[in-house]
Motif scaffolding. Sequence first.
Motif, PDB file in Angstrom:
ATOM      1  N   ILE A  78       9.751  19.358 -32.763  1.00  0.00           N
ATOM      2  CA  ILE A  78      10.513  18.281 -32.160  1.00  0.00           C
ATOM      3  C   ILE A  78      11.480  18.640 -31.316  1.00  0.00           C
ATOM      4  N   VAL A  79      11.382  19.218 -30.061  1.00  0.00           N
ATOM      5  CA  VAL A  79      12.380  19.556 -29.153  1.00  0.00           C
ATOM      6  C   VAL A  79      12.526  18.702 -27.982  1.00  0.00           C
ATOM      7  N   GLU A  80      13.661  18.090 -27.781  1.00  0.00           N
ATOM      8  CA  GLU A  80      14.216  17.135 -26.989  1.00  0.00           C
ATOM      9  C   GLU A  80      15.452  17.109 -26.439  1.00  0.00           C
ATOM     10  N   GLN A  81      15.626  16.709 -25.241  1.00  0.00           N
ATOM     11  CA  GLN A  81      17.206  16.612 -24.732  1.00  0.00           C
ATOM     12  C   GLN A  81      17.393  15.079 -24.401  1.00  0.00           C
ATOM     13  N   TRP A  82      18.326  14.511 -24.704  1.00  0.00           N
ATOM     14  CA  TRP A  82      18.676  13.244 -24.248  1.00  0.00           C
ATOM     15  C   TRP A  82      19.736  13.294 -23.187  1.00  0.00           C
ATOM     16  N   SER A  83      19.739  12.301 -22.254  1.00  0.00           N
ATOM     17  CA  SER A  83      20.543  12.062 -21.111  1.00  0.00           C
ATOM     18  C   SER A  83      20.437  10.507 -20.855  1.00  0.00           C
ATOM     19  N   ILE A  84      21.260   9.929 -21.546  1.00  0.00           N
ATOM     20  CA  ILE A  84      21.111   8.469 -21.493  1.00  0.00           C
ATOM     21  C   ILE A  84      22.477   7.572 -21.279  1.00  0.00           C
ATOM     22  N   SER A  85      22.496   7.096 -20.011  1.00  0.00           N
ATOM     23  CA  SER A  85      23.808   6.607 -19.642  1.00  0.00           C
ATOM     24  C   SER A  85      23.841   4.928 -19.195  1.00  0.00           C
ATOM     25  N   GLY A  86      24.632   4.357 -19.493  1.00  0.00           N
ATOM     26  CA  GLY A  86      24.714   3.035 -19.062  1.00  0.00           C
ATOM     27  C   GLY A  86      24.806   2.697 -17.511  1.00  0.00           C
ATOM     28  N   ARG A  87      23.879   1.640 -17.229  1.00  0.00           N
ATOM     29  CA  ARG A  87      23.973   1.475 -15.828  1.00  0.00           C
ATOM     30  C   ARG A  87      24.156  -0.183 -15.647  1.00  0.00           C
ATOM     31  N   LEU A  88      24.502  -0.635 -14.686  1.00  0.00           N
ATOM     32  CA  LEU A  88      24.722  -1.938 -14.192  1.00  0.00           C
ATOM     33  C   LEU A  88      23.648  -2.284 -13.246  1.00  0.00           C
ATOM     34  N   MET A  89      22.832  -3.505 -13.291  1.00  0.00           N
ATOM     35  CA  MET A  89      22.202  -3.674 -12.163  1.00  0.00           C
ATOM     36  C   MET A  89      21.730  -5.312 -12.225  1.00  0.00           C
TER      37      MET A  89
END
Length: 859
Positions: free
Chosen positions: A460-471
């Motif tokens: 299990i090799v993962e990289q997370w990049s999770i940002s809040g976004r308004l739309m």
Amino acid sequence: MKHCRQRALCAAIHSIFAAAATALVAVPAQAQEGAAPAAPAEASSAATQADALGLNTVVVTGVSGGKSKMRSSISVTDIDPQQIADFGPRSEAEVLHLIPGIRAESSAGPGGNSNITVRGLPIASGGSKYVQLQEDGLPVVEFGDMNFANNDYWLRYDANIARIETVRGGSASTFASHAPGAIINFLSKTGEEDGGSVAFSHGLNYKENRTDLEYGGHLSPDLRFHIGGFYRDGEGPRNSSYNTERGYQVKGNITRTFNGGQGYFRAYFKVLDDRAPTYTSMPARADIHGNTLSGFSSIPGFDILRDSQNSIYNTSALAVGPVGTATRVADLTQGISVNAKSVGFEFHNQFNGFTVDDKFRYTSQSGAFQTQFWGLETLAGTLAGFGAGSSAVYVNGPKAGQQVTQANLATGFISNGAAIDVRTPDIGHYANDLSVGRSFKLDGATLGAKAGYYHSNQDIVEQWSISGRLMEVGRDGALIDILGAGGAALTSMGLTGYNDQWGACCARNYDAHYTTDAPYLGLTYARGPLDIDASVRRDSVQASGSYAGPTRLAGGADVDGDGAVTGAERNVYVIDSAHPRPINYKVGYNSYSLGANYQFGKDVSAFARASRGGRAIADRLLFSSNIDAVTGGLSAGADAAAVARVRQLELGLKYRARRDWGSFGLFSTLYHSTVSEFDYDQTRTVGPRLNQTGYRSNGLELESVLRIGGFALNANATYTDLKITSDLVGQAAGTSTVGNTPHGSPRWLYAVSPRYDFGAGSAGLSIIGQSRVWSDDANTLQVKGRYLVNSFVNYHVTPDITLSLNVNNLLDDIAFSAGVDQGSLAQVRALGAAIGAQGVVSSRPEAGRTVSLAVRYSF
């Protein structure tokens, strides 16, 4: 094999290949396969009528030895390609609606990410925690609920499949690792029948084209093959304004039989390269009656049945690396993308009273989860989170540069949700299952023993990049930025920060590896009408590697390199790669299963079974207090969290009958189960994200078939009385949910499928439904029960050419399978007030009516 991580494993693999090759070379050329010649069509039809539930079918999944369903003390269901084609599923999870006892929340769409469980076992963390998906007897991945890598990502149903066999409960605990609830085995065609087919399907009211091709047969009397696959392209069942589906799969195998048909060696491969959409929660109007929601309908500006969260104005986002600068641009149009390449073999032989079986598969697989999730808010609610005097402006789209007002929002709502960019460069898996069995005759009885050893590794090799976004919430919604009271930008291209979503969790790196070793033993006893079996298994899991969480950059970072820190650049989190946490622990658990079946006559039998199984927790145990941050070992008292333990009792009855007017069959199972589990879900918006909980389930499964001439009726139903028995967080906080029904769990699930064959054609329906569900474990808000109707018509233009028309969700109903996301009725009313409705909810609905036309040529 020079890249194998473990020398012992490599040596074992080479030895097995060498032994198999030697056996093949030594086989006499005149060896014939021991299969009986095909029965005439009339005889085959008569056999089907007499055996309505296929109780004579030999079970090959999760058992000690080959026995028919009638003589087995487990609950087994087979579904064949024709049943699946008539049902017309739009995702792999939708196929599972045809299996009694299985609850599949399939509204995530064709990319996967569905929640799947069985017999009331909880879906607390999402995914498929207790149900294992297999291809030809080995799991596609070891753990079904890995974050952003659920098991339904890595498997595709196509014309290569001969049947799907499901074992629920029982010996699934002892003949598979980490699968105490059920094993769902996708069994491939292997060329027993010469010939093939090609099929083309086209969405008549949605954009999707698909081609399926498969062919197999005999190269010689003792050598056969099968190969096939699919290619698809389009948007899928919901509108996206761009192609979100594109991919293919190719699978093949070749089989050499020997030893007079008693042995075979099979080699196979698979290549899967696919991307497809996954759908998030979406808004809908709701009628409120007491604490029950019903009467759902679309809100103005968004069609809940056909639109999606995808937007041409929200296709990418900057991804920020460990040094605080943009490292790349994440493509949010990809949805779920998977790339898997696997090779494997099966070896089977009988000699001197012994039976040897070995199955091996190595899979190199990677992928990504890149899409936008929605979080429903009003304009006022959004601005309140940014301080007094703030305002909103459209970033792009037709209203770019204009101020956002409640009146000019497309639907009256803004989304403050997660722009998800999770890359999974290595979800590789290999497994080997070796067993040796022998049967003995003793005083009129038959004794059997089977000993085996299972070994696997899951990366299990993962990289997370999770940002809040308004739309803007709506069809092709625009991005929205927030300006402070002085006019300064507080967001950038709708981003509220970088890797700041879900409590600033979401700059993460996983480099985790889990090795499972499991010896097992099965014993059988058969005398006259009585069959008894017992089995035990010992699973040991070694976890290694490291993981790293986020750190906030003081003062922010100049992400875009323009020399200034503005907007979202003030709120930047990056992976703390300088301080990784180790993973270094071992956990084990014992499983057992004991069952007995008694056949009262050729058409009726009954069974009883008691079982205990387990499921080791993998990546969802990380980022919790259960792992010592310094040593990587389990913290004191964390053994209970590291393994979820399931206990089950079953009583079953199988009955079939043939009359002058037709035939019918009934398979019923009473069950009782208990489970205690550690529950972690970082994405949860209602309830605690970490908890230790217990559950108790009592229920009944019913599977039935009725055939009268050209008419056939399949009817399945599952009743489950499920209760929470422990709630560590709630009991400590004074908000205990003990005694309540877990959210999303219906008492009744049912599937009714009538069909009529008429001359050159056939037509039928499938009605899939469930009773009401609670939206929260506190049982304060519930959603009324629902059902969906699918239909089909097949017409044989010639004996080899078939036209098929499939309609999913024929009545165009709005259906939520797991409640709604809101935590309270007050929130539902507040959102409704924003657009003059009684209530507005957010949840993940099934897609609306989709109509497809297919032509299939058999040769």
